[in-house]
Design a protein around this motif. Structure first.
Motif, PDB file in Angstrom:
ATOM      1  N   ARG A  61     -23.839  -9.539 -22.075  1.00 30.53           N
ATOM      2  CA  ARG A  61     -22.386  -9.540 -22.280  1.00 30.53           C
ATOM      3  C   ARG A  61     -21.700  -9.574 -20.928  1.00 30.53           C
ATOM      4  O   ARG A  61     -22.054  -8.819 -20.017  1.00 30.53           O
ATOM      5  CB  ARG A  61     -21.939  -8.272 -23.033  1.00 30.53           C
TER       6      ARG A  61
ATOM      7  N   GLN B 248     -14.203 -12.618 -32.242  1.00 34.63           N
ATOM      8  CA  GLN B 248     -13.996 -11.182 -32.448  1.00 34.63           C
ATOM      9  C   GLN B 248     -12.791 -10.612 -31.717  1.00 34.63           C
ATOM     10  O   GLN B 248     -12.256  -9.587 -32.121  1.00 34.63           O
ATOM     11  CB  GLN B 248     -15.271 -10.420 -32.052  1.00 34.63           C
ATOM     12  N   PHE B 249     -12.391 -11.247 -30.644  1.00 33.66           N
ATOM     13  CA  PHE B 249     -11.309 -10.587 -29.894  1.00 33.66           C
ATOM     14  C   PHE B 249     -10.387 -11.525 -29.149  1.00 33.66           C
ATOM     15  O   PHE B 249      -9.299 -11.128 -28.744  1.00 33.66           O
ATOM     16  CB  PHE B 249     -11.895  -9.562 -28.919  1.00 33.66           C
TER      17      PHE B 249
ATOM     18  N   THR C 227     -28.159 -11.571 -28.027  1.00 30.05           N
ATOM     19  CA  THR C 227     -26.858 -11.053 -28.449  1.00 30.05           C
ATOM     20  C   THR C 227     -25.877 -11.227 -27.305  1.00 30.05           C
ATOM     21  O   THR C 227     -26.113 -10.740 -26.203  1.00 30.05           O
ATOM     22  CB  THR C 227     -26.972  -9.551 -28.819  1.00 30.05           C
TER      23      THR C 227
ATOM     24  N   SER D  88     -21.677 -11.369 -25.883  1.00 34.14           N
ATOM     25  CA  SER D  88     -20.239 -11.195 -26.059  1.00 34.14           C
ATOM     26  C   SER D  88     -19.566 -11.573 -24.761  1.00 34.14           C
ATOM     27  O   SER D  88     -20.147 -11.426 -23.679  1.00 34.14           O
ATOM     28  CB  SER D  88     -19.877  -9.764 -26.443  1.00 34.14           C
TER      29      SER D  88
ATOM     30  N   HIS E 144     -17.002 -10.058 -23.638  1.00 35.28           N
ATOM     31  CA  HIS E 144     -16.405  -8.900 -22.940  1.00 35.28           C
ATOM     32  C   HIS E 144     -17.296  -7.671 -23.111  1.00 35.28           C
ATOM     33  O   HIS E 144     -18.136  -7.611 -24.003  1.00 35.28           O
ATOM     34  CB  HIS E 144     -14.952  -8.643 -23.369  1.00 35.28           C
ATOM     35  N   SER E 145     -17.090  -6.713 -22.219  1.00 33.91           N
ATOM     36  CA  SER E 145     -17.887  -5.487 -22.220  1.00 33.91           C
ATOM     37  C   SER E 145     -17.193  -4.459 -21.332  1.00 33.91           C
ATOM     38  O   SER E 145     -17.127  -4.617 -20.119  1.00 33.91           O
ATOM     39  CB  SER E 145     -19.299  -5.778 -21.684  1.00 33.91           C
ATOM     40  N   ALA E 146     -16.678  -3.417 -21.948  1.00 31.85           N
ATOM     41  CA  ALA E 146     -15.917  -2.404 -21.208  1.00 31.85           C
ATOM     42  C   ALA E 146     -16.770  -1.684 -20.169  1.00 31.85           C
ATOM     43  O   ALA E 146     -16.273  -1.243 -19.133  1.00 31.85           O
ATOM     44  CB  ALA E 146     -15.345  -1.375 -22.186  1.00 31.85           C
ATOM     45  N   TYR E 147     -18.062  -1.556 -20.434  1.00 30.56           N
ATOM     46  CA  TYR E 147     -18.932  -0.739 -19.584  1.00 30.56           C
ATOM     47  C   TYR E 147     -19.625  -1.577 -18.519  1.00 30.56           C
ATOM     48  O   TYR E 147     -20.612  -1.117 -17.924  1.00 30.56           O
ATOM     49  CB  TYR E 147     -19.953   0.021 -20.439  1.00 30.56           C
TER      50      TYR E 147
ATOM     51  N   ASP F 140     -23.451  -6.299 -19.220  1.00 33.50           N
ATOM     52  CA  ASP F 140     -24.486  -5.771 -20.116  1.00 33.50           C
ATOM     53  C   ASP F 140     -25.661  -6.742 -20.122  1.00 33.50           C
ATOM     54  O   ASP F 140     -25.612  -7.798 -20.749  1.00 33.50           O
ATOM     55  CB  ASP F 140     -23.888  -5.614 -21.519  1.00 33.50           C
TER      56      ASP F 140
ATOM     57  N   ARG G  74     -29.518  -6.544 -20.734  1.00 35.86           N
ATOM     58  CA  ARG G  74     -30.684  -5.753 -21.126  1.00 35.86           C
ATOM     59  C   ARG G  74     -31.763  -6.645 -21.708  1.00 35.86           C
ATOM     60  O   ARG G  74     -31.496  -7.740 -22.187  1.00 35.86           O
ATOM     61  CB  ARG G  74     -30.270  -4.706 -22.159  1.00 35.86           C
TER      62      ARG G  74
ATOM     63  N   ASN H 190     -29.319  -1.330 -18.439  1.00 37.97           N
ATOM     64  CA  ASN H 190     -28.398  -1.768 -17.409  1.00 37.97           C
ATOM     65  C   ASN H 190     -28.555  -0.962 -16.122  1.00 37.97           C
ATOM     66  O   ASN H 190     -29.194   0.080 -16.103  1.00 37.97           O
ATOM     67  CB  ASN H 190     -26.961  -1.677 -17.933  1.00 37.97           C
TER      68      ASN H 190
ATOM     69  N   PRO I 159     -21.182   4.490 -13.732  1.00 37.04           N
ATOM     70  CA  PRO I 159     -20.902   3.248 -14.469  1.00 37.04           C
ATOM     71  C   PRO I 159     -21.861   2.125 -14.080  1.00 37.04           C
ATOM     72  O   PRO I 159     -22.308   2.038 -12.940  1.00 37.04           O
ATOM     73  CB  PRO I 159     -19.467   2.904 -14.036  1.00 37.04           C
ATOM     74  N   PHE I 160     -22.172   1.293 -15.048  1.00 41.83           N
ATOM     75  CA  PHE I 160     -23.048   0.148 -14.779  1.00 41.83           C
ATOM     76  C   PHE I 160     -22.362  -0.822 -13.815  1.00 41.83           C
ATOM     77  O   PHE I 160     -21.146  -0.870 -13.720  1.00 41.83           O
ATOM     78  CB  PHE I 160     -23.379  -0.582 -16.083  1.00 41.83           C
TER      79      PHE I 160
ATOM     80  N   ARG J 287     -20.685  -4.028 -12.256  1.00 37.26           N
ATOM     81  CA  ARG J 287     -19.585  -4.709 -12.925  1.00 37.26           C
ATOM     82  C   ARG J 287     -19.896  -6.126 -13.381  1.00 37.26           C
ATOM     83  O   ARG J 287     -19.500  -6.547 -14.447  1.00 37.26           O
ATOM     84  CB  ARG J 287     -18.372  -4.717 -11.991  1.00 37.26           C
TER      85      ARG J 287
END
Lengths: 339, 339, 339, 339
Positions: free
Chosen positions: A158, A203-204, A232, A234, A236-239, A242, A244, A258, A277-278, A280
């Motif tokens: 993501r 989705q967004f 999988t 996306s 976007h990813s707030a954290y 992503d 993995r 991550n 935090p992971f 960026r």
């Protein structure tokens, strides 16, 4: 502590935008490489680059490829230029590391395929994630048989946030632009994919939807030995980024989570053993991978088998992206033949 | 990606043994440093070093310090030479980064103390762990107030295996040789230690015991504000270099666990989410710290406040080691005055 | 799923305060135990308890011990009553599980010691932590030799917040009131402690300080085989009940971290893989331990070797607490003889 | 510590095989339930059960349902009996908790659907995983908005080893037998699934393949709001019962990993911070869930809204299994209508 080689490769860098800067820095930091020429049609970009890293600037990529003092080329220019520049390098006999994708159009890729295959000039594709130390360590352990025969591979990928609408518009769609890295990662484990089933989601992002593109996707693939892969995605990813990976076999499971900048963990009234935090995005997450990608390219140029993905890998990833695009549009599994 | 400075510092490296090689490599990898002179009484070692990293070789450290083309000195020679070399650097006005300890004998340290304090020449001590990114991140968060006022610091420090008996014999004992790093780490958080209570143990090594030394130790310290520190040491550790840190305060807990080369985790029939083995020893664990230590030294030489530990920090660590040695021998708490 | 026994033990519970309620609930939940009598000098407390869990209420503990229909006794009344109630149970031949400590005064403990040792009536001490499944699993693995001979044990034990001043005033001090659990935990691994070195701290509570007590402590102990133990205490902890354990030996390290109610992990913009908050205090953290402690007591009463700590364990913990109190006051190591 | 209710529900347990024993034990352990009748066509099984847990034995399920002293029924008999027993319960007005699936044939389910819907008698389906404390905690946090609107749900579900061939033969296939739990878990978050895309794999079991069934599967689903779900299944797992869950939304990620009996971690020469093996199978992993499922059923019977999945949930899971079966066979996405 690697020792500097007596004769570093002299590089021409074609394209000095964001990804070009990553390569310029990798070249500068490598004891085996030196920046000889930086090229950009926007010549000020090339000039700024050589101002920092040395070398000379030009706006003519063909001249850079043809230069007597250039041993190898990195193509970091816009996608539509890739095929022609690869072709020019092959014709000049100059090894080339080209950013992915080769092109968004498989017919353009196939048009130069025979020429590339007939040549002994190394054509390496910029699938940097193969060189990430964590993923590479996992892959080495799968190959060493730690989990038995690989049965299932799960790739989560993501981005922290979507690219701007104008980029989305010309990106070729999520499968060709973003998932293409995951297709190559899948093939690093299971080269012979035979079937692709993709489902796209909105989705967004109304912007992405307005371009007829998906902002999230799930891709299931079947490999020739009956192995399964699920990707999988996306946009976007707030954290953070992503990225993995997990590999499953009869004897166990191997996972890469991550990455954060440090391993400090915090426990407070509201949370326990919380990590930092992971990282960026790809510049942080794949910093080491870019350096190792360059080192492998240098080794490939010098005739070693360094595991660099090649033109055929680039073509295969695009074929899988095309199949996923069709699968998502038609709601059915698509058989693929990567041979 | 830091840009190379226009004028890198020219270094003389005094001592080209194991730790000298670490510094030589850090200098070579730094854009801000260049190896000008390598010096070793065993001159072949110096010659091999300059063969790899450039510069000229010598067996005369005083000549190296006095050379016109040397801007800074790294002292990586045996401990008994440190005081004299520091003194020579101070007299010559050449900034010096000296490996710990300054000396095993506090009277020799104090003999040059006034001269060092009277001089404006930077004298930096090689407490590299202060620069470890994980410990530094934890420390920054403590300073930012994340856990409130620091109340307790726990330092775990175990070597993978004991040094040879001949080294132990001249090491000054576990507190001066090994714990000294932990004393400095404690002081990076709580500079003003006022009391030391140490207990030594003989748990596994008859060799170490035969030298009258301990192979394990627990040190409890009190800081001026009533804060507590506990240091746990052992001279062996099956799982690699055990270098952990935790900081406790009224608002929470911050922890740094050990470090592995990669973050792959494995689950099998007999274990779950097992990490890759921890890094083996200080060359791996503190690789980044050595580079950052050098960068900070360069910045200190250039007049910045870069957080480099100085002569007083080296002296304070030795005072704590002396106090711990007495405390363990006498079975009582020892008051210390580090001012 | 254990099956109910045909004949559950009939219990008298002496003391129906907070810890008495824990035992009442454990008895009610056990298929092997039934509450026959609840006793409290504050008889309304006893009545409320039997209203919930059945049985009859009384304010006379000696009558409860002597009752024909009572098979076993749990002593959960205030500490000063423990010695007399243990003595009454022993004289009546009724097995007793007594909350720690036996008494705050070793002379009172020693006054009944011969009588207890001469009797075959089980006298079990309420060191519930021995029965915590996580600590018990770690201990079983140490005993199985997984890390080789145990060399070092680290016990971290912090309460979420200090008890009220009036409790502190009569608690006997941190070592007798709080660390006593840790002394017993240490002895569950290393029964033969020979030396105690304790350092007390006043870090946050003026109330505790005004009672001449410490709000934090570090205790270092030496066992007969040269093993080391370090106990770290604080009377407060923002992140909940801090109850950790690690065991170190030549072949590795075993650790138990804190426990949360669930294993959900959260990653957001500001943190990564954060666990749910740790359990708040002993009622949550040692819920299973209290049940297992009771089950072991029942088994002990029935003649099995169930690992219940006994009177001598209670006495040894108090001796260690006394030694720690002296050590902290006098600033020196105290030799102990637990035989 | 819940108090016993004055009037526990009296249960008839229909079926005393493996899963029946789980329910018998849950009933016995519950303060709100008592086993009144155990029924099995193999009456010795029923007799053994009441010998342990009390109550009377019978081989006649309809008599058990009709008995005056039975307040509620648990159906744990073979799948083909479920529909008739549910119908009998509804006709008798006796609340029923029925193991999944209602039936393997949707037409049999739909044949009683109207009767169930017209009745006010609670019909609860045995989707125990909804009550797992870890999954329930994750779900509560999703509902509380911690990650924003749910966008993606990833369910990993692997059995430790395949059921025997004779069971596979009558199981209805992997989607109806195994994935059905995951379909329900997906619906616990996203009840309104509108599209199913399934891919089946034959990775390790010739026995399963010989029955025309898959031993691994990946299912992608689309919910009405555009949300995505991916389910990953395998019929074997060396590291135990693989039951993981993650929920992704614009504000973050929530994850539940696998569960071990204890939280001991080990570090040795070859691995770091390795956890104890994951729990082996559903009896261990979902022990708490079965108890909580029963508690919720009791509450449902008493008229509370306790979140028990109902007949419609059982039917919806079967519809999704049917759709997945078709999707995998036909290689295309299948639209579903669960209303």
């Amino acid at each position: 502590m690697t020792l500097p080689s007596p004769t570093p490769l002299r590089f021409a860098l074609l394209g000095t935008g964001r990804i070009g800067q990553v390569h310029a820095a990798s070249v500068a930091a490598s004891p085996d490489a030196v920046l000889q020429v930086a090229c950009d049609t926007f010549v000020e970009g090339a000039e700024r680059t050589v101002g920092v890293y040395g070398g000379r600037a030009t706006s003519d990529p063909l001249a850079a490829i043809a230069a007597d003092d250039v041993d190898a080329v990195i193509v970091a220019s816009p996608t539509p230029t890739h095929v022609d520049l690869i072709e020019a390098c092959v014709e000049a006999g100059v090894p080339v590391l080209c950013e992915k994708p080769i092109d968004l159009d498989i017919t353009r890729v196939d048009a130069v395929r025979d020429k590339v295959r007939a040549s002994s000039t190394p054509v390496v594709l910029g699938f940097n994630r193969r060189f990430d130390p964590h993923f590479a360590a996992l892959r080495a352990r799968v190959r060493a048989g730690e989990i038995g025969r690989l049965e299932h591979l799960a790739i989560t990928s993501r981005d922290p946030e979507p690219a701007p609408g104008e980029y989305i518009a010309v990106s070729g769609g999520i499968f060709r632009d973003m998932t293409i890295h995951d297709f190559d990662m899948a093939r690093a484990f299971l080269p012979d994919i035979v079937e692709v089933t993709a489902v796209g989601f909105s989705q967004f992002s109304d912007v992405i939807k307005s371009h007829g593109d998906y902002d999230a996707a799930v891709v299931t693939m079947r490999a020739a030995g009956g192995e399964s892969v699920v990707i999988t995605n996306s946009r976007h990813s707030a954290y953070g980024y992503d990225q993995r990976l997990e590999a499953f076999g009869p004897d166990g499971l191997l996972q890469v989570d991550n990455v954060a900048d440090d391993i400090v963990r915090a426990s407070t009234q509201t949370l326990a053993s919380a990590g930092s935090p992971f990282q960026r995005f790809f510049l942080e997450r794949y910093k080491a991978a870019y350096s190792l990608e360059l080192a492998a390219f240098v080794a490939t140029v010098r005739g070693e088998d360094a595991g660099s993905p090649d033109f055929e890998d680039g073509r295969a990833a695009l074929l899988l992206a095309d199949a996923a695009t069709r699968s998502a549009a038609e709601g059915r599994a698509i058989a693929v033949d990567l041979s």
